[in-house]
Design a protein around this motif. Structure first.
Motif, PDB file in Angstrom:
ATOM      1  N   GLU A   1      42.427  11.179  26.377  1.00  0.00           N
ATOM      2  CA  GLU A   1      41.349  12.171  26.365  1.00  0.00           C
ATOM      3  C   GLU A   1      40.255  11.880  27.378  1.00  0.00           C
TER       4      GLU A   1
ATOM      5  N   SER B   1      50.694  14.974  21.610  1.00  0.00           N
ATOM      6  CA  SER B   1      49.656  15.578  20.773  1.00  0.00           C
ATOM      7  C   SER B   1      48.345  15.799  21.518  1.00  0.00           C
TER       8      SER B   1
ATOM      9  N   LYS C   1      46.637  19.413  22.431  1.00  0.00           N
ATOM     10  CA  LYS C   1      45.245  19.677  22.032  1.00  0.00           C
ATOM     11  C   LYS C   1      44.431  20.160  23.230  1.00  0.00           C
TER      12      LYS C   1
ATOM     13  N   GLU D   1      44.642  23.828  24.769  1.00  0.00           N
ATOM     14  CA  GLU D   1      43.928  24.904  24.089  1.00  0.00           C
ATOM     15  C   GLU D   1      42.437  24.929  24.425  1.00  0.00           C
ATOM     16  N   GLU D   2      41.942  23.881  25.094  1.00  0.00           N
ATOM     17  CA  GLU D   2      40.501  23.731  25.309  1.00  0.00           C
ATOM     18  C   GLU D   2      40.057  23.860  26.762  1.00  0.00           C
TER      19      GLU D   2
END
Length: 376
Positions: free
Chosen positions: A105, A340, A344, A347-348
């Motif tokens: 991330e 994963s 995630k 979508e952002e």
């Protein structure tokens, strides 16, 4: 009110001068301007024990890098699914199998904690990506590569000029690829380059770039060519960068420090404006050492579509970079591990306008448009 595009090339009058000079010389293919552009790339990246091969696209450069690493049928290459599909296509072009890894991330670069789970006796190379110009965990990538004796082809297509531990990406490690396509930090309209390790590799790459010919490159760098007394000694492709496109690249690299600084300034203004907004995540970076290609926000709480609609109403374009490659039907059956974080992030993420020498009016409109949405 003018529409604000996500990308806007900044081509100045020197490009016209360079093209005119090349046309007057009358040598339009691989030639002296190609060599001059390569030399300027070499100087800008502060290369010491590395060499430059320019190509017609960065995809071609990745393909050549994999081939010089002897990647082929029966091999596997690990790369993020959160990547431009060009990397996966280049792997397929060698006959090797694509293996897709998750991202972390913090940088949206390859997750080194998940790489090792994908390595087996078929694994030949890793292609990490420096997303949006921000270095991935490249130090650990090389530690893993050294441990398993793997080659690395760094995808630096977003990061021409980015520094890691005070060294420019491409100036250390194994191989690196840069892109000069129409929307990159600097452009040659279409083009790319591969940074390789020694003269032996460069000679083989020059041969593969030009149909496997063994002597012709050096003559063409002088705007000449061999009509006889050459041999075809290897597999070959038409991957060279021609004089016209190289001349545009020269006009851009002559301004590269100005170009990077102007983009850094916009990113810093964006950061200062968005860091306090609820509902947004930005990269936690200092842009002083980063050459930014795109500026990406993470829009939380499922509000991305609403924000896009809001900005569209204000005539502000947005983009999404990218749809993860495992979502595409052609690559849907490729080997992969847990994705994963990739799923995630997809979508952002939202790319907002970032231009070289971006108009102050545009910067303020983008800031106000996004701020007004989250302060409603």
């Amino acid at each position: 009110m003018n529409n604000i595009p996500v990308f806007l090339p900044d081509i100045d009058t020197e490009a016209i001068t360079q093209i005119k000079e090349t046309l007057e010389i009358g040598w339009l293919g691989l030639g002296s301007k190609t060599k001059e552009f390569e030399d300027k790339i070499f100087k800008f990246l502060e290369l010491k024990n590395k060499l430059v091969l320019s190509t017609n696209t960065a995809t071609s450069a990745i393909h050549l890098g994999l081939r010089i690493a002897n990647v082929g049928v029966g091999d596997e290459v690990i790369t993020p699914s959160f990547n431009c599909v060009a990397d996966q296509h280049a792997i397929k072009m060698t006959g090797a199998d694509v293996v897709m890894c998750d991202i972390e991330e913090k940088t949206l670069g390859i997750d080194c904690n998940k790489i090792e789970k994908l390595i087996n006796k078929k694994t030949k190379a890793i292609i990490p990506l420096h997303y949006s110009g921000i270095p991935c965990n490249i130090k650990e990538v090389y530690e893993i590569a050294d441990k398993y004796e793997l080659r690395v082809v760094e995808d630096c297509c977003h990061a021409f000029g980015t520094k890691f531990e005070n060294k420019k990406l491409g100036s250390f490690g194994d191989m690196a690829v840069f892109s000069f396509d129409p929307i990159k930090t600097i452009t040659s309209i279409d083009g790319g380059c591969l940074i390789c390790n020694n003269e032996t590799e460069l000679e083989k790459l020059q041969q593969m770039r030009l149909l496997g010919m063994d002597k012709d490159t050096h003559e063409r760098y002088k705007n000449k060519r061999l009509w006889q007394n050459y041999d075809v000694v290897s597999e070959g492709y038409r991957y060279h960068l021609n004089n016209i496109l190289a001349s545009i690249g020269i006009s851009q690299i002559n301004r590269v420090n100005e170009i990077i600084k102007s983009r850094q300034n916009v990113c810093k203004q964006y950061d200062n404006s968005f860091k306090q907004l609820n509902g947004i995540k930005i990269f936690d970076v200092n842009y002083d050492n980063i050459s930014p290609f795109i500026y990406v926000l993470r829009i939380l709480d499922g509000k991305r579509a609403q924000l896009i609609q809001h900005l569209t109403s204000l005539q502000i374009d947005t983009g999404i970079h990218w749809t993860p490659v495992h979502r595409f039907s052609y690559f849907s059956n490729c080997k992969r591990n847990d994705l994963s974080i990739t799923e995630k992030i997809e979508e952002e993420i939202l790319t907002i306008p970032l231009h070289t020498n971006m108009k102050t009016e545009y910067v303020q409109r983008v800031i106000q448009g996004i701020s007004s949405f989250f302060k409603k």
